[in-house]
Design a protein around this motif. Sequence first.
Motif, PDB file in Angstrom:
ATOM      1  N   PRO A   1       0.830  -1.207   0.000  1.00 10.93           N
ATOM      2  CA  PRO A   1       0.000   0.000   0.000  1.00 10.93           C
ATOM      3  C   PRO A   1       0.863   1.255   0.000  1.00 10.93           C
ATOM      4  O   PRO A   1       2.059   1.214   0.299  1.00 10.93           O
ATOM      5  CB  PRO A   1      -0.782  -0.125   1.309  1.00 10.93           C
ATOM      6  N   ASP A   2       0.269   2.371  -0.316  1.00 14.20           N
ATOM      7  CA  ASP A   2       0.976   3.649  -0.281  1.00 14.20           C
ATOM      8  C   ASP A   2       0.858   4.207   1.130  1.00 14.20           C
ATOM      9  O   ASP A   2      -0.181   4.759   1.516  1.00 14.20           O
ATOM     10  CB  ASP A   2       0.372   4.625  -1.306  1.00 14.20           C
ATOM     11  N   ILE A   3       1.914   4.038   1.914  1.00 15.69           N
ATOM     12  CA  ILE A   3       1.890   4.486   3.309  1.00 15.69           C
ATOM     13  C   ILE A   3       2.714   5.741   3.495  1.00 15.69           C
ATOM     14  O   ILE A   3       3.068   6.099   4.617  1.00 15.69           O
ATOM     15  CB  ILE A   3       2.408   3.369   4.240  1.00 15.69           C
ATOM     16  N   ARG A   4       3.022   6.439   2.407  1.00 14.76           N
ATOM     17  CA  ARG A   4       3.782   7.677   2.526  1.00 14.76           C
ATOM     18  C   ARG A   4       2.899   8.782   3.091  1.00 14.76           C
ATOM     19  O   ARG A   4       1.686   8.806   2.850  1.00 14.76           O
ATOM     20  CB  ARG A   4       4.300   8.093   1.157  1.00 14.76           C
ATOM     21  N   PRO A   5       3.470   9.725   3.831  1.00 17.69           N
ATOM     22  CA  PRO A   5       2.666  10.844   4.349  1.00 17.69           C
ATOM     23  C   PRO A   5       2.174  11.726   3.207  1.00 17.69           C
ATOM     24  O   PRO A   5       2.907  12.013   2.267  1.00 17.69           O
ATOM     25  CB  PRO A   5       3.650  11.585   5.265  1.00 17.69           C
ATOM     26  N   GLN A   6       0.910  12.092   3.291  1.00 18.56           N
ATOM     27  CA  GLN A   6       0.295  12.909   2.251  1.00 18.56           C
ATOM     28  C   GLN A   6       0.487  14.392   2.601  1.00 18.56           C
ATOM     29  O   GLN A   6      -0.109  14.897   3.546  1.00 18.56           O
ATOM     30  CB  GLN A   6      -1.204  12.570   2.136  1.00 18.56           C
ATOM     31  N   HIS A   7       1.343  15.086   1.823  1.00 18.76           N
ATOM     32  CA  HIS A   7       1.604  16.498   2.096  1.00 18.76           C
ATOM     33  C   HIS A   7       0.425  17.349   1.629  1.00 18.76           C
ATOM     34  O   HIS A   7      -0.354  16.965   0.756  1.00 18.76           O
ATOM     35  CB  HIS A   7       2.887  16.943   1.378  1.00 18.76           C
TER      36      HIS A   7
ATOM     37  N   ALA B   1       4.621   9.087   8.386  1.00 18.84           N
ATOM     38  CA  ALA B   1       6.008   9.529   8.267  1.00 18.84           C
ATOM     39  C   ALA B   1       6.954   8.645   9.067  1.00 18.84           C
ATOM     40  O   ALA B   1       8.126   8.492   8.715  1.00 18.84           O
ATOM     41  CB  ALA B   1       6.132  10.978   8.725  1.00 18.84           C
ATOM     42  N   THR B   2       6.447   8.029  10.138  1.00 20.65           N
ATOM     43  CA  THR B   2       7.297   7.165  10.960  1.00 20.65           C
ATOM     44  C   THR B   2       7.399   5.762  10.384  1.00 20.65           C
ATOM     45  O   THR B   2       8.496   5.203  10.261  1.00 20.65           O
ATOM     46  CB  THR B   2       6.748   7.100  12.399  1.00 20.65           C
ATOM     47  N   ILE B   3       6.275   5.195   9.998  1.00 22.99           N
ATOM     48  CA  ILE B   3       6.295   3.797   9.566  1.00 22.99           C
ATOM     49  C   ILE B   3       6.896   3.637   8.168  1.00 22.99           C
ATOM     50  O   ILE B   3       7.295   2.524   7.802  1.00 22.99           O
ATOM     51  CB  ILE B   3       4.882   3.196   9.594  1.00 22.99           C
ATOM     52  N   GLN B   4       6.990   4.745   7.383  1.00 25.10           N
ATOM     53  CA  GLN B   4       7.567   4.585   6.047  1.00 25.10           C
ATOM     54  C   GLN B   4       9.062   4.314   6.118  1.00 25.10           C
ATOM     55  O   GLN B   4       9.662   3.846   5.149  1.00 25.10           O
ATOM     56  CB  GLN B   4       7.308   5.838   5.212  1.00 25.10           C
ATOM     57  N   GLU B   5       9.697   4.602   7.256  1.00 26.61           N
ATOM     58  CA  GLU B   5      11.122   4.328   7.416  1.00 26.61           C
ATOM     59  C   GLU B   5      11.375   2.892   7.880  1.00 26.61           C
ATOM     60  O   GLU B   5      12.523   2.489   8.010  1.00 26.61           O
ATOM     61  CB  GLU B   5      11.727   5.309   8.421  1.00 26.61           C
ATOM     62  N   MET B   6      10.317   2.146   8.146  1.00 30.93           N
ATOM     63  CA  MET B   6      10.476   0.761   8.593  1.00 30.93           C
ATOM     64  C   MET B   6      10.381  -0.177   7.390  1.00 30.93           C
ATOM     65  O   MET B   6      10.139   0.233   6.262  1.00 30.93           O
ATOM     66  CB  MET B   6       9.400   0.424   9.630  1.00 30.93           C
ATOM     67  N   ASN B   7      10.569  -1.462   7.674  1.00 30.51           N
ATOM     68  CA  ASN B   7      10.454  -2.473   6.627  1.00 30.51           C
ATOM     69  C   ASN B   7       9.013  -2.534   6.144  1.00 30.51           C
ATOM     70  O   ASN B   7       8.118  -2.885   6.913  1.00 30.51           O
ATOM     71  CB  ASN B   7      10.892  -3.834   7.177  1.00 30.51           C
ATOM     72  N   PRO B   8       8.747  -2.208   4.885  1.00 31.68           N
ATOM     73  CA  PRO B   8       7.347  -2.165   4.432  1.00 31.68           C
ATOM     74  C   PRO B   8       6.681  -3.525   4.430  1.00 31.68           C
ATOM     75  O   PRO B   8       5.449  -3.601   4.504  1.00 31.68           O
ATOM     76  CB  PRO B   8       7.465  -1.587   3.014  1.00 31.68           C
ATOM     77  N   ASP B   9       7.448  -4.626   4.327  1.00 33.85           N
ATOM     78  CA  ASP B   9       6.833  -5.946   4.336  1.00 33.85           C
ATOM     79  C   ASP B   9       6.269  -6.315   5.697  1.00 33.85           C
ATOM     80  O   ASP B   9       5.494  -7.265   5.809  1.00 33.85           O
ATOM     81  CB  ASP B   9       7.858  -7.002   3.919  1.00 33.85           C
ATOM     82  N   LEU B  10       6.679  -5.572   6.733  1.00 40.58           N
ATOM     83  CA  LEU B  10       6.196  -5.858   8.081  1.00 40.58           C
ATOM     84  C   LEU B  10       5.067  -4.941   8.502  1.00 40.58           C
ATOM     85  O   LEU B  10       4.509  -5.108   9.593  1.00 40.58           O
ATOM     86  CB  LEU B  10       7.347  -5.747   9.090  1.00 40.58           C
ATOM     87  N   ILE B  11       4.718  -3.972   7.671  1.00 37.79           N
ATOM     88  CA  ILE B  11       3.642  -3.035   7.982  1.00 37.79           C
ATOM     89  C   ILE B  11       2.345  -3.567   7.396  1.00 37.79           C
ATOM     90  O   ILE B  11       2.260  -3.893   6.215  1.00 37.79           O
ATOM     91  CB  ILE B  11       3.942  -1.628   7.421  1.00 37.79           C
ATOM     92  N   LEU B  12       1.331  -3.672   8.233  1.00 38.33           N
ATOM     93  CA  LEU B  12       0.013  -4.155   7.804  1.00 38.33           C
ATOM     94  C   LEU B  12      -1.005  -3.039   8.035  1.00 38.33           C
ATOM     95  O   LEU B  12      -1.662  -2.989   9.076  1.00 38.33           O
ATOM     96  CB  LEU B  12      -0.379  -5.405   8.593  1.00 38.33           C
ATOM     97  N   PRO B  13      -1.142  -2.098   7.095  1.00 39.97           N
ATOM     98  CA  PRO B  13      -2.119  -1.020   7.269  1.00 39.97           C
ATOM     99  C   PRO B  13      -3.523  -1.508   6.961  1.00 39.97           C
ATOM    100  O   PRO B  13      -3.779  -2.113   5.915  1.00 39.97           O
ATOM    101  CB  PRO B  13      -1.647   0.036   6.263  1.00 39.97           C
TER     102      PRO B  13
END
Length: 400
Positions: A29-35, A83-95
């Motif tokens: 998914p797109d978990i980047r912060p939306q400016h 902004a915080t979770i985008q610096e982590m491993n994206p395969d481990l993020i479950l939004p």
Amino acid sequence: MTTAPKRKHIPQHRQPATASPGEASRRRPDIRPQHFLGLKDSTLVPTANLLQIKDTVIDTVESKAMSVIYGDPGLGKSFSTRATIQEMNPDLILPLDFARSRPGPKDLREELFHQMRLNCKMPGTATAFDKLLREALPRRPYVIVCDEAQQYRRENFEFLRKLWDNCDPQPAIVFVGGREAYETLQPMWRTRWAVPDPEYGENPLPPLLFVFNRLGARNPDTVIPALEKLTWRHWAGHERHQHFSYDQKLPIVTVDFDKLRAHGPAGQVFRRFGRTGHQTLHHAVGNPHRDAYLARRREEEAVRDAEQREEQRRKAERDARRPRCTSCQNTFSDDRWEAVENTPADPHPTLCVACAWRASDAEQTARRQAEQERLRQEAAAEEEAQGRRFFRRRSSSERQ
């Protein structure tokens, strides 16, 4: 905006592990912060709120805990979390993002299934689904991010809490939403008193501990008996089998502060209402006589189970030696087997009872038929002999 859990913030903050370029390309998914207004080349300014949320998310991930980031709309909760979770491993993020409002537990299960990319068929029942998730989540240090959590039903929070409780190791769960999310989660996060599953109707209430300090004019030696007498209906159990049952009763325990300080929390300084003498806290809160009774009961059941298994083993061995009928191929009954072994002159030792009866009937019928045939033949022979004698007498008389 408020976060939970809270901590003091300092200028230097820890940085989460950054994802490699290869891992970043696999982000689902797109978990980047939306400016704001999608401005290009915009720079992220580390405000106090962002740093606070960043520390909260990092603490939650490192301790594999659950936390909630809540506040009024427009304060940057989702932005800072992304902004915080985008610096982590994206395969481990479950939004967990949903197109419709008010998602249910079924939506959460299906979304987790798709986010983890499980290579199996989606279960058809909630029980099988939960079992699959409990087995899949502990395999990797996942981080579940629930944005817009104020839209979640209470059943969703209960589902995620039970899922978190039953996983080992546990995933990190971050809820982001309005104040409604925190108000729903707060009662669930209070200290819970864990008791074993009810056995024989035993389901006690959480214990109540009174610590008496001998200060002032009141003497605990007189206050405790009076309190015990006034509250007896709340703690008194009833006798059952070889112990007392405290189903839906309140364990009230007292301790003298001086004894507690002298012997420590592991000493025999606690006294429970309705009991004589002092016990350790574990025994005072629990029910040692009931535990001993259940232990003896389990031992007796284990002995009975062992005897049953031994009896089944002997029966299986005996059945393996049990003879079969040569006619119908059925096994002998115990009575027939014993009769054959104890009667050497049995006419049909290889036949079962039914087949032996039929064989005996057939033999008797054959004997009767043979006897009848013999009698018929004898009668015919006698009749023929009488005819010849009559013929000879008549012939001789005619000659005369």
